[in-house]
Design a protein around this motif. Structure first.
Motif, short mmCIF file in Angstrom:
data_model
loop_
_atom_site.label_atom_id
_atom_site.label_comp_id
_atom_site.label_asym_id
_atom_site.label_seq_id
_atom_site.Cartn_x
_atom_site.Cartn_y
_atom_site.Cartn_z
N THR A 38 -30.55 9.04 -28.92
CA THR A 38 -30.16 9.98 -27.93
C THR A 38 -29.69 9.24 -26.66
N TYR A 39 -30.26 8.07 -26.59
CA TYR A 39 -30.12 7.31 -25.36
C TYR A 39 -28.65 6.41 -25.47
N LEU A 40 -28.30 6.01 -26.58
CA LEU A 40 -27.06 5.44 -26.98
C LEU A 40 -25.91 6.42 -26.99
N VAL A 41 -26.15 7.57 -27.51
CA VAL A 41 -24.88 8.44 -27.56
C VAL A 41 -24.63 9.01 -26.07
N LYS A 42 -25.62 9.00 -25.44
CA LYS A 42 -25.39 9.39 -23.95
C LYS A 42 -24.98 8.31 -23.02
N ASN A 43 -25.54 7.31 -23.13
CA ASN A 43 -25.06 6.00 -22.39
C ASN A 43 -24.04 5.08 -22.71
N TYR A 44 -24.00 4.96 -24.05
CA TYR A 44 -22.90 4.32 -24.68
C TYR A 44 -22.24 4.60 -25.76
N PRO A 45 -21.35 5.71 -25.50
CA PRO A 45 -20.87 6.59 -26.40
C PRO A 45 -19.67 5.89 -27.53
#
Length: 301
Positions: free
Chosen positions: A182-189
Motif C-alpha cells: 500500500t505504501y509503495l503504490v501510494k508514495n512510489y508509484p
C-alpha cells in the motif's frame, strides 16, 4: 488449555477461500446455517455480510479459532515437530488459557486476514496485523501489543539505502495485502512491484535474485537479515511508525472488549516483555525489546 499441533481441522481451514454466504434468521441476530467454513451459531453483523461468534458462543463451543502465520519466524511459524511457535502464537495461547478454551490455529496469509474474519473462518487474527485507517473500516482492532514500521532489505552486493532515483528496470518484492504494498503504490508509484502471496515465496524470490530488494515490516526484514548472512537492511525505517494489534470481525464488541481488558490486565505482569524474551530475543537481542514491545496497549507516541 491450549494446543499447538497442526490438526487436520486447522490444516483444512488454512486452505482455500470460503463461501461468504450465510442464511440469517428473520430477526437477523443469528445464522441458522452458518457460512461454509464459519462456525455454527455465528452471529451476523448489522450489515449482514460479516459473520462472527460472540464471546459467549466461543466459550460455549470450547474452542477459539485464531489466525496466525505459519511461515514467518519468529512471529508465527510451524517448527520441525509440527508445533506452532512465535511471538503471536505465545500470545494466542495465553488468550486461550484465560478464555478457558482450546486454541485452534488457522494458518493465514497476509492477503486473506480480513476475509477470514469476515467469513467467520477465524475469531481473532494475530498475524502481524498493522493497524491502518483503511483496515479499521473493515475489521475492529483491539489495543496494540507491538510497534512496527516498514523496512527494506537487499543483498550485500547491492544494498538499497534510498528509494529515490529508482532504476525503472528494477523490481521491488512485496507481499500482497501488506502495508508495504500500500505504501509503495501510494508514495512510489514508479517502482515496479513483484507481488507474492506469502512470506516464504517472497523470501525465495529475494534469494533467487528475482528482485533487487524486499519491502516489508521492519521487524521481519531485520529478522531475515539476522538469520540469513549476505543481506542488509539498508532502510530500517520507512514511512510512519505504526502498531500491530489483534483484530476481530466488525461489530464483535463482546470479544473485542474482552481482548482489550485482557491486554490491560497482562501489563501488570509485563506479559509482552516476557513474550519477547521467550520468542524474539534470540533474533533481535535485548536492544530492541523496549522499542518493539507495547504493554497495556499504551504506545510511546
Amino acid at each position: 488449555m491450549k494446543t499447538n499441533k497442526i490438526t487436520r481441522r486447522s490444516f483444512l481451514l488454512g486452505l482455500g477461500a470460503v463461501s461468504a454466504a450465510a442464511v440469517l434468521t428473520a430477526c437477523g441476530s443469528s445464522s441458522s446455517n452458518a457460512a461454509s467454513g464459519a462456525a455454527s451459531g455465528s452471529t451476523a453483523s448489522a450489515g449482514g455480510d460479516t459473520v462472527y461468534r460472540t464471546l459467549d458462543e466461543i466459550k460455549a463451543d470450547g474452542t477459539v479459532n485464531i489466525g496466525v502465520f505459519s511461515d514467518k519466524n519468529p512471529f508465527g511459524y510451524v517448527d520441525e515437530n509440527g508445533e506452532y511457535q512465535g511471538y503471536d502464537v505465545y500470545f494466542a495461547n495465553r488468550l486461550g488459557e484465560d478464555l478457558g478454551v482450546e486454541v485452534n490455529f488457522v494458518s493465514t496469509e497476509a492477503a486473506n486476514r480480513i476475509e477470514y474474519l469476515q467469513t467467520g473462518k477465524v475469531d481473532i487474527i494475530l498475524a502481524n496485523f498493522t493497524v491502518t485507517p483503511e483496515r479499521a473500516e473493515e475489521v475492529d482492532f483491539a489495543l496494540p501489543y507491538m510497534n512496527v514500521a516498514l523496512g527494506v532489505i537487499s543483498p550485500d552486493s547491492n544494498v538499497i539505502t534510498s528509494l529515490d532515483n529508482w532504476n525503472a528496470d528494477d523490481q521491488m518484492i512485496v507481499i500482497s495485502g501488506t502495508t508495504a504494498e500500500t505504501y509503495l503504490v501510494k508514495n512510489y508509484p514508479d517502482i515496479p512491484l513483484q507481488k507474492y502471496d506469502s512470506y516464504a515465496t517472497a523470501k525465495n524470490a529475494l534469494e533467487n535474485g528475482n528482485g533487487v530488494a524486499w519491502a516489508n515490516d521492519n521487524t521481519e526484514v531485520i529478522a531475515f537479515a539476522k538469520q540469513n548472512p549476505g543481506y542488509t537492511v539498508g532502510i530500517p525505517s520507512l514511512g510512519s511508525q505504526d502498531t500491530i494489534a489483534p483484530a476481530v470481525s466488525k461489530g464483535n464488541t463482546t470479544l473485542l472488549d474482552w481482548i482489550n481488558d485482557e491486554i490491560k490486565s497482562l501489563a501488570e505482569e509485563q506479559f509482552f516483555h516476557k513474550d519477547y524474551e521467550e520468542t524474539l530475543v534470540d533474533t533481535y537481542g535485548m536492544d530492541y525489546e523496549d522499542e518493539l514491545v507495547v504493554e497495556g496497549g499504551v504506545t510511546n507516541a
